[in-house]
Design a protein around this motif. Structure first.
Motif, PDB file in Angstrom:
ATOM      1  N   ALA A 103      34.371  34.403  45.286  1.00  0.00           N
ATOM      2  CA  ALA A 103      35.732  33.893  45.516  1.00  0.00           C
ATOM      3  C   ALA A 103      36.268  33.244  44.246  1.00  0.00           C
ATOM      4  O   ALA A 103      37.428  33.457  43.846  1.00  0.00           O
ATOM      5  N   THR A 104      35.412  32.467  43.583  1.00  0.00           N
ATOM      6  CA  THR A 104      35.845  31.801  42.341  1.00  0.00           C
ATOM      7  C   THR A 104      36.252  32.815  41.296  1.00  0.00           C
ATOM      8  O   THR A 104      37.283  32.673  40.625  1.00  0.00           O
ATOM      9  N   ILE A 105      35.427  33.854  41.176  1.00  0.00           N
ATOM     10  CA  ILE A 105      35.705  34.873  40.166  1.00  0.00           C
ATOM     11  C   ILE A 105      37.033  35.565  40.462  1.00  0.00           C
ATOM     12  O   ILE A 105      37.868  35.759  39.565  1.00  0.00           O
ATOM     13  N   VAL A 106      37.249  35.876  41.741  1.00  0.00           N
ATOM     14  CA  VAL A 106      38.509  36.541  42.118  1.00  0.00           C
ATOM     15  C   VAL A 106      39.688  35.636  41.807  1.00  0.00           C
ATOM     16  O   VAL A 106      40.703  36.068  41.231  1.00  0.00           O
ATOM     17  N   LEU A 107      39.574  34.342  42.146  1.00  0.00           N
ATOM     18  CA  LEU A 107      40.677  33.414  41.877  1.00  0.00           C
ATOM     19  C   LEU A 107      40.937  33.295  40.380  1.00  0.00           C
ATOM     20  O   LEU A 107      42.089  33.233  39.944  1.00  0.00           O
ATOM     21  N   GLY A 108      39.850  33.288  39.618  1.00  0.00           N
ATOM     22  CA  GLY A 108      40.008  33.230  38.161  1.00  0.00           C
ATOM     23  C   GLY A 108      40.790  34.435  37.657  1.00  0.00           C
ATOM     24  O   GLY A 108      41.715  34.301  36.845  1.00  0.00           O
ATOM     25  N   CYS A 109      40.457  35.612  38.182  1.00  0.00           N
ATOM     26  CA  CYS A 109      41.174  36.834  37.774  1.00  0.00           C
ATOM     27  C   CYS A 109      42.630  36.760  38.203  1.00  0.00           C
ATOM     28  O   CYS A 109      43.533  37.165  37.464  1.00  0.00           O
ATOM     29  N   LEU A 110      42.865  36.216  39.423  1.00  0.00           N
ATOM     30  CA  LEU A 110      44.238  36.068  39.908  1.00  0.00           C
ATOM     31  C   LEU A 110      45.046  35.196  38.955  1.00  0.00           C
ATOM     32  O   LEU A 110      46.193  35.490  38.621  1.00  0.00           O
ATOM     33  N   PHE A 111      44.423  34.106  38.525  1.00  0.00           N
ATOM     34  CA  PHE A 111      45.116  33.207  37.597  1.00  0.00           C
ATOM     35  C   PHE A 111      45.506  33.955  36.329  1.00  0.00           C
ATOM     36  O   PHE A 111      46.635  33.852  35.854  1.00  0.00           O
ATOM     37  N   LEU A 112      44.552  34.723  35.800  1.00  0.00           N
ATOM     38  CA  LEU A 112      44.837  35.479  34.574  1.00  0.00           C
ATOM     39  C   LEU A 112      45.984  36.465  34.815  1.00  0.00           C
ATOM     40  O   LEU A 112      46.880  36.612  33.979  1.00  0.00           O
ATOM     41  N   GLY A 113      45.967  37.107  36.001  1.00  0.00           N
ATOM     42  CA  GLY A 113      47.043  38.038  36.334  1.00  0.00           C
ATOM     43  C   GLY A 113      48.383  37.326  36.379  1.00  0.00           C
ATOM     44  O   GLY A 113      49.390  37.799  35.830  1.00  0.00           O
ATOM     45  N   GLY A 114      48.393  36.151  37.014  1.00  0.00           N
ATOM     46  CA  GLY A 114      49.628  35.366  37.110  1.00  0.00           C
ATOM     47  C   GLY A 114      50.152  35.016  35.726  1.00  0.00           C
ATOM     48  O   GLY A 114      51.353  35.113  35.451  1.00  0.00           O
ATOM     49  N   GLN A 115      49.228  34.647  34.859  1.00  0.00           N
ATOM     50  CA  GLN A 115      49.641  34.311  33.498  1.00  0.00           C
ATOM     51  C   GLN A 115      50.225  35.543  32.801  1.00  0.00           C
ATOM     52  O   GLN A 115      51.217  35.436  32.081  1.00  0.00           O
TER      53      GLN A 115
END
Lengths: 202, 556
Positions: A103-115
């Motif tokens: 879950a953490t890894i997915v959220l981290g990727c989401l953040f990068l996508g948002g950026q």
């Protein structure tokens, strides 16, 4: 999930105990120097911002606070999931640990996508080169970009930790590597609190 | 990581065999002693290159109208000279070289905390040097070693290369700092309390956080300059909304502490040399150690004294002036402690001791002119003149380089098992001392008379003084060459040193020269400080160390 439960008082185990302190100390010092790196750029940003031209500079792009706020929620959420992952490891629950890690890894990727979305929108709004946005571009893109790079490194770090844990590198009593990974992830979170405040709220 | 790196006790007594083969033994070694020597050799090569550039500068300045080089070439030469001496010679020699070789032995550790990281630190350094000198091919940096924008923004492609090269050295320094700090915090032998550490260890202990923190700030500045030059994103260009002063703040926030990175380890070296050759305990051990700490802390608070004339807010000048002057107090404490150590001692004038005494004389003069320059009214007059050049060379050559030479003559027997020639060494010292003062003393005068620095041509009234300086600089060059010859000659032909030729009392001298791969057969324990010359040695567990001493380097 083969070996996290096994224990053996062999030489490697002994070595692990004796070098644990060194690794923790070295990692903390690394984070201190990383903090200095961010502080320098934050200083540069505040210095330029207060050099009397108004902020954001006339004609420059305006940041979208709602996108950034959503992104922040994602990143802070990942801090929470990381915390749960480590807690579950301490409670010897490997499956839950692995789920929270993922879950953490997915959220981290989401953040990068948002950026990425934010960068693209700023870039198109600006109708100019990356450089065209003047000191805004200098401070905003360097600082958030540097933070994004830290998140990117962090995601790779977490994937490595998950793979290592699966391969049995850590035991339920010896998991300094996981603690350090968690520490790094929280560190990146805290930096984001500062960046969000100075870029979007201030 | 080898077991050899583990904290004392238990498994630490288990010794791994030394790696065989040239590559793993001498090239990509994880042994702190080999890495230290690698640093010294590499930095020594850059000392020769930087020295050659310095001689080019002095040849150019023989005549008032220059003529030896074009002004553009001259700018490149002095910029690369300065960058080389600061980042590729003095800092790597003191921290990477002597630091790596000496302090793990002195605290009774088998290696530094992270040997592989140590190897990485070293191997970032030669490529950085190659990049700096490679920049000559594409137009070297030409705005001085400080590379102030907006001049550096107009520089040729080599300036970006300079940024990358110095960034690389910076990363290397940061890693070294982290490594040393952890080692000194966690890997001291049993009984090696903070007040029993030799003063060289204290010096490294104080320098390590400076390396770690200040260098990172420099990295930020270099990254910003690089980004601006390559992508046009304005940090420093005033026409696009940036601020050239921002560079000065970021640069000096590093480079002022860097001055202490370049001098604190030297304080450590001479604090070892003085008691050993005066046969007296060091005077004021704790004061020397604690004054280093206060120098380090104050060092972070005074950077803007480099910027008095740059248009910084005037109300900042007074606090920076006072804080800068405060640094003279801990420095003065050290100098009085060293003089008091010599007072009434049975002084043995070996070459190492001569260099250390020469260091006190010249460094004190450099320090005093530093106090002058801290005073805003004086700085307004002297800024940008040869007075600054004289001051900084008295500190960096008369201070740091003299200390490095002292350290070379002092620890060479430990590194190679052979003594350097004292006769050649004394020639080297006296020529160096005369040549150095002859070169840089007239520069005070030139500066006060108003000769600006960084100029390829100057007013004819300064020609006599410049010719004196240039002539003496050749004497200094010969002196440095003599020491280099001495180093090379003594590897094969030097007298066998034995394990402790100076009868010194710190831990590294109680084991064979050169030390074994794993340093100690058993980690010793320490029960007193190392400077009580009339007492028995304060170490336990060293009985077996000298039983089968290896042959000295190059014995065959």
């Amino acid at each position: 999930m083969s070996t996290p439960l096994t224990h053996g008082h062999d030489e490697a185990d002994q070595l692990y105990i004796e070098t644990r302190e060194l690794r923790v100390q070295g990692f903390l010092l690394f984070m201190v120097s990383d903090l200095v790196l961010f502080s320098s750029f934050i200083f540069a940003y505040l210095y330029l911002r207060n050099s009397g031209q108004g902020w954001p500079p006339a004609g420059g792009p305006h940041v979208d606070i709602w996108l950034a706020a959503m992104n922040s929620v994602v990143l802070f959420g990942s801090g929470a999931t990381m915390h749960f992952a480590l807690e579950n490891w301490k409670h010897r629950n490997f499956i839950k640990f692995a789920n929270w890690m993922m879950a953490t890894i997915v959220l981290g990727c989401l953040f990068l996508g948002g950026q990425g979305v934010e960068y693209v929108s700023l870039y198109t709004k600006d109708h100019a080169s990356w450089a065209g946005s003047g000191i805004f571009g200098a401070s905003f893109f360097t600082l958030t970009g540097m933070h994004g790079f830290h998140v990117f490194v962090g995601v790779i770090y977490l994937i490595t930790l998950l793979l290592q844990a699966t391969a049995g590198k850590y035991t339920f009593s010896r998991y300094t590597g996981l603690t350090l990974g968690t520490l790094y992830w929280h560190f990146v979170d805290v930096i984001w609190v500062v960046l969000f405040s100075i870029f979007y709220l201030l | 990581m080898a077991v050899a790196a583990v904290h004392a006790g238990g498994i630490a007594d288990h010794i791994h065999p030394e790696p065989q083969g040239f590559v793993r033994k001498y090239l990509f070694s994880i042994d702190h002693k080999i890495i230290g020597i690698q640093y010294l050799i590499t930095a020594g090569v850059f000392l020769v290159l930087g020295g050659l550039l310095a001689e080019l500068i002095r040849v150019q300045l023989m005549n008032a109208n220059g003529g030896f080089m074009t002004p553009d070439t001259y700018n490149e030469v002095y910029s690369v000279h300065g960058s080389t001496m600061v980042w590729l010679v003095i800092i790597p020699m003191l921290t990477g070289g002597f630091g790596n070789f000496v302090f793990p032995l002195q605290i009774g550790a088998r290696d530094v905390a992270f040997p592989w990281l140590n190897m990485l630190s070293f191997w970032l350094f030669p490529p950085a040097g190659l990049m700096l000198y490679g920049s000559f091919l594409m137009g070297a940096p030409a705005a001085g070693w400080t590379e102030y924008p907006p001049m550096s923004l107009q520089g040729q492609a080599g300036t970006s290369m300079w940024c990358a090269a110095i960034f690389l050295v910076g990363v290397s320094s940061t890693l070294t700092g982290i490594n040393f700090l952890v080692t000194l915090l966690k890997m001291r032998a049993p009984g090696m309390t903070y007040t029993r550490m030799p003063l060289f260890c204290w010096a490294q202990f104080v320098t390590a956080p400076l390396l770690m923190i200040a260098t990172t700030a420099l990295g930020a500045a270099l990254a910003a300059l690089f980004i601006e030059r390559q992508f046009g994103v304005p940090f420093f260009d005033p026409t696009k909304g940036g601020s050239p002063l921002l560079w000065q703040h970021m640069f000096w926030f590093y480079s002022h502490p860097a001055v202490y990175i370049m001098i604190l380890p030297v304080f450590g070296i001479v604090s070892e040399v003085f008691p050993t050759f005066a046969r007296k305990p060091i005077f004021g051990y704790k004061m020397i150690a604690f004054s280093s700490c206060s120098i380090a802390i104050l060092g972070f608070m005074v950077w803007a004294h480099h910027m008095f004339t740059s248009g910084m807010a005037p109300f900042l000048q007074l606090p920076f002036m006072v804080l800068t002057m405060l640094i003279a107090i801990p420095t003065g404490i050290k100098i009085f402690s060293w003089v008091a150590t010599l007072w009434g001692g049975k002084i043995h004038f070996s070459t190492a001791m001569l260099f250390a005494i020469g260091f006190i004389a010249t460094f004190t003069l450099g320090g005093i002119t530093g106090v002058f320059l801290a005073a805003v009214p004086f700085d307004l007059h002297a800024h940008g003149t040869y007075f600054i050049v004289a001051h900084l060379h008295y500190v960096l050559v008369g201070g740091s380089l003299m200390g490095i030479f002292s350290g070379i003559y002092f620890w060479y027997p430990k590194m190679t098992g052979r003594l350097m020639s004292e006769k050649l060494g004394k020639w080297s010292f006296w020529l160096f001392f005369i040549g150095f003062n002859g070169t840089f003393l007239p520069m005070h005068n030139m500066g006060l008379l108003g000769m600006p620095r960084r100029v390829a041509e100057y007013d004819p009234q300064f020609q006599t003084l410049n010719r004196i300086a240039s002539s003496f600089s050749f004497v200094m060059t010969i002196a440095i060459l003599l020491t280099i010859i001495n180093v090379l000659y003594s590897i094969k032909k030097g007298k066998r040193a034995g394990h402790n030729p100076w009868n010194a009392r710190t831990l590294e001298w109680q084991i064979p020269s050169p030390p074994h791969y794993y340093n100690f057969k058993h980690i010793p324990s320490v029960f007193a400080n190392p400077y009580d010359f009339n007492e028995p040695l304060p170490y336990r567990g060293l009985e077996e160390e000298l039983t089968d001493s290896p042959a000295p380097m190059g014995a065959h």
